[in-house]
Design a protein around this motif. Structure first.
Motif, mmCIF file in Angstrom:
data_model
loop_
_atom_site.group_PDB
_atom_site.id
_atom_site.type_symbol
_atom_site.label_atom_id
_atom_site.label_comp_id
_atom_site.label_asym_id
_atom_site.label_seq_id
_atom_site.Cartn_x
_atom_site.Cartn_y
_atom_site.Cartn_z
ATOM 1 N N ASN A 120 -1.011 -28.484 58.768
ATOM 2 C CA ASN A 120 -0.843 -27.746 57.509
ATOM 3 C C ASN A 120 -1.230 -26.279 57.645
ATOM 4 O OD1 ASN A 120 0.066 -29.968 55.975
ATOM 5 N ND2 ASN A 120 -2.037 -30.686 55.676
ATOM 6 N N VAL A 121 -2.263 -26.009 58.433
ATOM 7 C CA VAL A 121 -2.738 -24.633 58.584
ATOM 8 C C VAL A 121 -1.831 -23.834 59.516
ATOM 9 C CG1 VAL A 121 -4.643 -23.197 59.411
ATOM 10 C CG2 VAL A 121 -5.121 -25.268 58.096
ATOM 11 N N ARG A 122 -1.360 -24.481 60.591
ATOM 12 C CA ARG A 122 -0.511 -23.806 61.575
ATOM 13 C C ARG A 122 0.808 -24.574 61.727
ATOM 14 N NH1 ARG A 122 -2.726 -20.460 65.264
ATOM 15 N NH2 ARG A 122 -0.517 -20.082 65.672
ATOM 16 N N PRO A 123 1.723 -24.438 60.764
ATOM 17 C CA PRO A 123 2.973 -25.208 60.824
ATOM 18 C C PRO A 123 4.029 -24.614 61.760
ATOM 19 C CG PRO A 123 2.928 -23.889 58.833
ATOM 20 C CD PRO A 123 1.601 -23.667 59.515
ATOM 21 N N GLY A 124 3.857 -23.380 62.189
ATOM 22 C CA GLY A 124 4.870 -22.720 63.010
ATOM 23 C C GLY A 124 4.815 -23.134 64.464
ATOM 24 N N ILE A 125 5.738 -22.575 65.247
ATOM 25 C CA ILE A 125 5.817 -22.859 66.679
ATOM 26 C C ILE A 125 5.058 -21.795 67.460
ATOM 27 C CG2 ILE A 125 7.365 -23.063 68.662
ATOM 28 C CD1 ILE A 125 9.486 -24.149 66.847
ATOM 29 N N SER A 126 4.302 -22.232 68.442
ATOM 30 C CA SER A 126 3.601 -21.313 69.336
ATOM 31 C C SER A 126 4.467 -21.095 70.567
ATOM 32 C CB SER A 126 2.237 -21.884 69.731
ATOM 33 O OG SER A 126 1.607 -21.062 70.684
ATOM 34 N N SER A 127 4.966 -19.898 70.757
ATOM 35 C CA SER A 127 5.870 -19.601 71.869
ATOM 36 C C SER A 127 5.302 -18.497 72.736
ATOM 37 C CB SER A 127 7.252 -19.174 71.354
ATOM 38 O OG SER A 127 7.838 -20.204 70.578
ATOM 39 N N LEU A 128 5.642 -18.545 74.018
ATOM 40 C CA LEU A 128 5.214 -17.491 74.923
ATOM 41 C C LEU A 128 5.991 -16.211 74.638
ATOM 42 C CD1 LEU A 128 4.983 -19.327 78.381
ATOM 43 C CD2 LEU A 128 3.121 -18.751 76.814
ATOM 44 N N PRO A 129 5.385 -15.040 74.842
ATOM 45 C CA PRO A 129 6.101 -13.778 74.669
ATOM 46 C C PRO A 129 7.283 -13.663 75.627
ATOM 47 C CG PRO A 129 3.724 -13.421 74.822
ATOM 48 C CD PRO A 129 3.973 -14.846 75.195
ATOM 49 N N VAL A 130 8.212 -12.801 75.283
ATOM 50 C CA VAL A 130 9.413 -12.633 76.103
ATOM 51 C C VAL A 130 9.062 -12.181 77.510
ATOM 52 C CG1 VAL A 130 11.593 -11.391 76.318
ATOM 53 C CG2 VAL A 130 10.797 -12.124 74.060
ATOM 54 N N SER A 211 3.036 -25.115 78.710
ATOM 55 C CA SER A 211 4.074 -25.261 77.686
ATOM 56 C C SER A 211 4.638 -23.910 77.275
ATOM 57 C CB SER A 211 3.507 -25.975 76.459
ATOM 58 O OG SER A 211 3.022 -27.250 76.797
ATOM 59 N N ILE A 212 5.954 -23.805 77.297
ATOM 60 C CA ILE A 212 6.607 -22.576 76.859
ATOM 61 C C ILE A 212 6.503 -22.422 75.356
ATOM 62 C CG2 ILE A 212 8.833 -21.388 76.719
ATOM 63 C CD1 ILE A 212 9.539 -22.632 79.418
ATOM 64 N N SER A 213 6.760 -23.510 74.633
ATOM 65 C CA SER A 213 6.624 -23.489 73.173
ATOM 66 C C SER A 213 6.308 -24.889 72.683
ATOM 67 C CB SER A 213 7.903 -22.976 72.506
ATOM 68 O OG SER A 213 8.989 -23.850 72.760
ATOM 69 N N TYR A 214 5.535 -24.969 71.620
ATOM 70 C CA TYR A 214 5.197 -26.258 71.009
ATOM 71 C C TYR A 214 4.547 -25.995 69.653
ATOM 72 C CZ TYR A 214 0.348 -25.329 72.398
ATOM 73 O OH TYR A 214 -0.897 -24.761 72.557
ATOM 74 N N TYR A 215 4.531 -27.015 68.816
ATOM 75 C CA TYR A 215 3.823 -26.914 67.543
ATOM 76 C C TYR A 215 2.320 -27.040 67.810
ATOM 77 C CZ TYR A 215 8.218 -27.326 64.987
ATOM 78 O OH TYR A 215 9.474 -27.094 64.495
ATOM 79 N N PRO A 216 1.485 -26.175 67.220
ATOM 80 C CA PRO A 216 0.047 -26.229 67.482
ATOM 81 C C PRO A 216 -0.586 -27.576 67.180
ATOM 82 C CG PRO A 216 0.615 -24.172 66.381
ATOM 83 C CD PRO A 216 1.857 -25.017 66.381
ATOM 84 N N SER A 217 0.011 -28.351 66.266
ATOM 85 C CA SER A 217 -0.561 -29.657 65.935
ATOM 86 C C SER A 217 -0.228 -30.722 66.979
ATOM 87 C CB SER A 217 -0.057 -30.121 64.561
ATOM 88 O OG SER A 217 1.350 -30.272 64.565
ATOM 89 N N PHE A 218 0.763 -30.460 67.840
ATOM 90 C CA PHE A 218 1.218 -31.481 68.780
ATOM 91 C C PHE A 218 0.118 -31.962 69.729
ATOM 92 C CE2 PHE A 218 3.216 -32.459 72.969
ATOM 93 C CZ PHE A 218 3.763 -33.677 72.616
ATOM 94 N N PRO A 219 -0.691 -31.067 70.347
ATOM 95 C CA PRO A 219 -1.749 -31.562 71.237
ATOM 96 C C PRO A 219 -2.810 -32.393 70.518
ATOM 97 C CG PRO A 219 -1.339 -29.226 71.603
ATOM 98 C CD PRO A 219 -0.635 -29.599 70.350
ATOM 99 N N PHE A 220 -2.862 -32.314 69.182
ATOM 100 C CA PHE A 220 -3.829 -33.095 68.412
ATOM 101 C C PHE A 220 -3.309 -34.487 68.069
ATOM 102 C CE2 PHE A 220 -5.046 -28.713 67.686
ATOM 103 C CZ PHE A 220 -6.422 -28.737 67.683
ATOM 104 N N SER A 221 -2.059 -34.768 68.430
ATOM 105 C CA SER A 221 -1.451 -36.052 68.082
ATOM 106 C C SER A 221 -2.207 -37.209 68.729
ATOM 107 C CB SER A 221 0.016 -36.081 68.522
ATOM 108 O OG SER A 221 0.566 -37.370 68.358
ATOM 109 N N VAL A 222 -2.335 -38.304 67.986
ATOM 110 C CA VAL A 222 -3.034 -39.483 68.487
ATOM 111 C C VAL A 222 -2.316 -40.083 69.685
ATOM 112 C CG1 VAL A 222 -1.835 -41.153 67.019
ATOM 113 C CG2 VAL A 222 -4.190 -41.593 67.709
ATOM 114 N N VAL A 223 -1.064 -39.707 69.901
ATOM 115 C CA VAL A 223 -0.312 -40.202 71.064
ATOM 116 C C VAL A 223 -1.034 -39.855 72.360
ATOM 117 C CG1 VAL A 223 1.838 -39.968 72.360
ATOM 118 C CG2 VAL A 223 1.900 -40.150 69.873
ATOM 119 N N TRP A 224 -1.627 -38.669 72.418
ATOM 120 C CA TRP A 224 -2.346 -38.262 73.625
ATOM 121 C C TRP A 224 -3.526 -39.200 73.890
ATOM 122 C CZ3 TRP A 224 -0.534 -34.812 77.005
ATOM 123 C CH2 TRP A 224 0.436 -33.908 76.567
#
Length: 317
Positions: A120-130, A211-224
């Motif tokens: 909820n706090v960081r819903p955007g995608i985290s991407s590496l700079p060009v 990771s080149i890009s991912y949602y910030p919440s993804f590493p927090f997923s219980v799947v890990w």
């Protein structure tokens, strides 16, 4: 034997630039490091945490924010480990007063709460700079992931053979007897909690770098968390080489399965988990020792040597 495994892994990174092979290897090393960190808490101290991804995600988040903010990557990684260790120490004191299923449920609730909050706090995608994308190569993440695994596994070995690790295993076997013999259950469980969290954050830092890009919440997923637990039990819970064997088996097996069976992979690995727990409580390590009577790390070395030989053969052709 561990040095032989490390040498084969280094050779693999030198002789090949195949992105598929390097991606499989990087994912294996990251998962092996994460699983090894969980094994310190679950295998050595006997505390089955279902919220371990919270520390993996925190490591990735702090590292990514500081690194992309202009800080050197080593400093960002160190800061991530320190922050995660402090958070784990604060959270661990009340959490570790719960026992057995209550501790597991409490950590699961904590992990899910953190996952939803970050989403909820960081819903955007985290991407590496060009600029970073132009210079991106797999060699850097490969050797970084290998280095983190090469650090995490020896830490596990040191703990298992040292006084602190023996205290953790005494608490795992019987808290009351350990307490009566002068071993503090809470202290040793808290140390396992903090060390495993810091190492999980280190694995998260590699994920943030790879990771080149991912949602910030993804590493927090219980799947890990569940993947780490799965590979620990498949390889051999409480062993030092088991998480590496389980990770290699899981990642390679996942890639080997046809893409049209992707939706059944969870079921297949779930069935495998049940079979291993019922028939081989000690995982593949126990199976190897039953059949061949040798060191379980031999299988890792032979498998990696075979892979390296195949790669060299392809390049010569």
């Amino acid at each position: 034997m561990w040095l032989s495994i490390l040498g084969v892994a280094v050779a693999l990174g030198v002789v090949t630039d195949d992105q598929r092979i390097m991606t499989i290897a990087i994912q294996t090393y990251i998962l092996a490091a994460l699983a090894s960190s969980w094994n310190i808490l679950g295998g050595f101290a006997g505390q089955i945490s279902l919220g371990h991804a919270a520390f993996f995600g925190l490591g990735a988040l702090v590292t990514r924010e500081m690194w992309l903010g202009g800080q050197p990557f080593p400093l960002s990684t160190l800061a991530a480990m320190v922050v995660t260790a402090v958070v784990a120490a604060i959270v661990g004191v009340p959490m570790l007063r719960f026992r057995d299923a209550y501790f597991s449920i409490g950590t699961l609730a904590l992990g899910v709460a953190v996952f939803l909050t970050i989403g909820n706090v960081r819903p955007g995608i985290s991407s590496l700079p060009v600029d970073a994308l132009r210079e991106y190569e797999f060699t850097g993440p490969y050797f970084l992931a290998l280095g983190v695994m090469a650090f995490t596994v020896p830490v596990s070995m040191w703990l298992k053979q040292g006084k602190l690790g023996l205290g953790m295993m005494a608490v795992r076997d019987d808290e009351e007897v350990a307490g009566a013999s002068g071993v503090s259950p809470l202290r040793h469980k808290l140390m396992a909690f903090v060390i495993s969290a810091a190492l999980a954050a280190l694995a998260g830092s590699v994920f943030a770098y790879f990771s080149i890009s991912y949602y910030p919440s993804f590493p927090f997923s219980v799947v890990w968390t569940f993947e780490a637990i799965l590979v620990v039990f498949i390889g051999g819970i409480g062993t030092t080489v088991g998480p590496l064997i389980g990770s290699a088996f899981f990642i390679v097996g996942r890639y080997a399965l046809a893409s049209n069976t992707e939706e059944f992979q969870v079921v297949l690995f779930g069935l495998l988990f049940i079979i291993v727990v019922l028939l081989l409580p000690g995982g593949l390590v126990e199976g190897w020792q039953r059949i061949f009577g040798g060191s379980a790390s031999d299988v890792v070395t032979r498998a990696m040597e075979t892979k390296t030989g195949e790669t060299k053969g392809k390049e010569l052709v």
